[in-house]
Design a protein around this motif. Structure first.
Motif, short mmCIF file in Angstrom:
data_model
loop_
_atom_site.label_atom_id
_atom_site.label_comp_id
_atom_site.label_asym_id
_atom_site.label_seq_id
_atom_site.Cartn_x
_atom_site.Cartn_y
_atom_site.Cartn_z
N HIS A 148 5.50 0.66 3.49
CA HIS A 148 5.93 1.46 2.34
C HIS A 148 6.92 2.55 2.75
N ASN B 219 2.22 -1.40 -4.49
CA ASN B 219 0.82 -1.70 -4.22
C ASN B 219 0.38 -2.89 -5.07
N GLY B 220 -0.37 -3.79 -4.44
CA GLY B 220 -0.91 -4.93 -5.19
C GLY B 220 0.08 -6.07 -5.39
N ALA B 221 1.26 -5.98 -4.75
CA ALA B 221 2.31 -7.00 -4.92
C ALA B 221 1.90 -8.36 -4.34
N GLY B 222 0.96 -8.33 -3.38
CA GLY B 222 0.55 -9.58 -2.73
C GLY B 222 1.02 -9.69 -1.29
N LYS B 223 1.49 -8.57 -0.72
CA LYS B 223 2.05 -8.59 0.64
C LYS B 223 0.99 -8.94 1.69
N THR B 224 -0.14 -8.21 1.65
CA THR B 224 -1.19 -8.49 2.64
C THR B 224 -1.77 -9.88 2.44
N THR B 225 -1.86 -10.31 1.19
CA THR B 225 -2.34 -11.67 0.93
C THR B 225 -1.39 -12.68 1.58
N GLN C 209 -3.95 -4.22 8.22
CA GLN C 209 -3.54 -3.02 7.50
C GLN C 209 -4.47 -1.85 7.83
N1 LIG Z 1 -10.09 -11.22 -1.57
C1 LIG Z 1 -9.60 -10.90 -2.78
N2 LIG Z 1 -10.23 -11.26 -3.91
C2 LIG Z 1 -9.73 -10.95 -5.12
N3 LIG Z 1 -8.57 -10.29 -5.31
C3 LIG Z 1 -7.90 -9.89 -4.22
C4 LIG Z 1 -8.37 -10.17 -2.89
N4 LIG Z 1 -7.49 -9.66 -2.00
C5 LIG Z 1 -6.53 -9.09 -2.75
N5 LIG Z 1 -6.76 -9.22 -4.06
C6 LIG Z 1 -5.91 -8.74 -5.16
O1 LIG Z 1 -4.64 -9.33 -4.99
C7 LIG Z 1 -3.61 -8.42 -5.32
C8 LIG Z 1 -2.65 -8.29 -4.15
O2 LIG Z 1 -3.32 -7.62 -3.07
P1 LIG Z 1 -2.61 -7.38 -1.66
O3 LIG Z 1 -3.63 -6.70 -0.82
O4 LIG Z 1 -2.06 -8.64 -1.16
O5 LIG Z 1 -1.46 -6.39 -2.07
P2 LIG Z 1 -0.44 -5.56 -1.16
O6 LIG Z 1 0.93 -5.90 -1.62
O7 LIG Z 1 -0.76 -5.75 0.27
O8 LIG Z 1 -0.76 -4.06 -1.61
P3 LIG Z 1 -0.81 -2.66 -0.75
O9 LIG Z 1 0.63 -2.25 -0.61
O10 LIG Z 1 -1.57 -1.74 -1.65
O11 LIG Z 1 -1.49 -2.95 0.54
C9 LIG Z 1 -4.29 -7.13 -5.74
O12 LIG Z 1 -4.38 -7.11 -7.13
C10 LIG Z 1 -5.66 -7.25 -5.11
O13 LIG Z 1 -6.61 -6.53 -5.85
#
Ligand SMILES: Nc1ncnc2c1ncn2[C@@H]1O[C@H](COP(=O)(O)OP(=O)(O)OP(=O)(O)O)[C@@H](O)[C@H]1O
Ligand SMILES: [Mg+2]
Length: 263
Positions: A219, A48-54, A95
């Protein structure tokens, strides 16, 4: 006669080059390069929080990178928005699906129709016949997709009645209206009951068999193992490892990243 594979010199369908995304001071995506060959199905995993959705938001164009480049079929599209990227064949699902709850399932799917002549009021005025024909074709296509995804019997129900898994299927139907060559699918198994999960796996497999290029964030490692020959592991904004699912699962850096996330 060609001496080698006609596709050998083709650029990847989707390519990210050293993407960086800063939120505040945080390097949420920190120099990530990934590429997807035409017709490839790849998993994007990580805690979680790795940056995947970003990464998905950067690839699909809903976020602008701080630096780095994105190419579709060899063309730098880093400055293009999500609609243009979709027209180039790159689609994505969300997501957390947020269908329009009071609209019918069918109407929700129709929101995915691209470049409809009827979208311009002038065309409606000038060529009402053509607009009506296109709308009819769009409805037929949407019904065909609902049929493919086993949602046809719910076509006229309001989308709010759908279960978590059915919402994931609706997301796929919506994006398939645009005939994307590549689909980024964010957590297709999240909140889905086991019976529907099998259906979703089947349908993703069928889309891949049709030649679509697919990147799946997930996941559920069983699902990833069954679908993807290659996975990319992200942690803390970076690519930690990539390769066959069984190999990365044995990688100490990957094991550490997951344990660290759980600790
Ligand atoms: N719009 C935003 N503004 C500030 N921080 C953000 C934003 N979007 C995501 N983050 C932060 O960036 C980091 C990565 O988030 P992301 O959603 O890309 O993770 P993820 O790998 O998809 O996680 P998960 O498996 O929980 O979905 C997290 O710390 C999140 O809090
Ligand atoms: Mg995510």
């Amino acid at each position: 006669m060609p001496t080698k594979d006609a596709g050998a010199d083709r650029p990847p369908f989707v390519e990210a080059r050293t993407l960086v995304k800063l939120f505040g001071g945080m390097r949420v995506v920190d120099g990530v390069s990934i590429s997807l060959a035409h017709g490839e199905m790849v998993g994007l995993i990580g805690p979680n929080g790795a940056g995947k959705t970003t990464m998905f938001n950067l690839l699909a164009g809903s976020l602008k990178p701080t630096s780095g480049e994105i190419r579709i079929d060899g063309v730098d599209i880093s400055r293009e928005g999500p609609d243009k990227r979709l027209m180039r064949g790159l689609g994505r699902t969300f997501q957390i699906p947020r269908p329009f709850g009071e609209m019918t399932v069918l109407e929700n799917v129709l929101t995915g129709a691209q470049g409809q002549t009827g979208e311009t009021h002038w065309m409606n005025f000038l060529r009402p016949g053509r607009v009506a024909a296109e709308e009819k074709a769009a409805v037929e296509k949407a019904r065909g997709l609902l049929d493919f995804l086993l949602l046809e019997r719910l076509a006229l129900e309001p989308a709010r009645v759908l279960s978590g898994g059915q919402r994931k299927l609706l997301e796929l139907a919506r994006i398939l209206m645009a005939d994307p060559q590549a689909i980024l699918i964010d957590e297709p198994a999240a909140g889905v009951n086991p019976a529907l999960l099998e259906l979703i796996i089947d349908k993703i497999r069928a889309l891949h068999a049709q030649g679509k290029t697919i990147l799946i964030i997930e996941h559920n490692m069983e699902m990833v193992n069954r679908l993807c020959g290659r996975v990319v592991v992200m942690a803390a904004g970076k690519v930690l490892a990539q390769g066959k699912p069984a190999d990365v699962a044995r990688d100490p850096a990957v094991i550490n990243a997951y344990l660290g996330g759980a600790a």
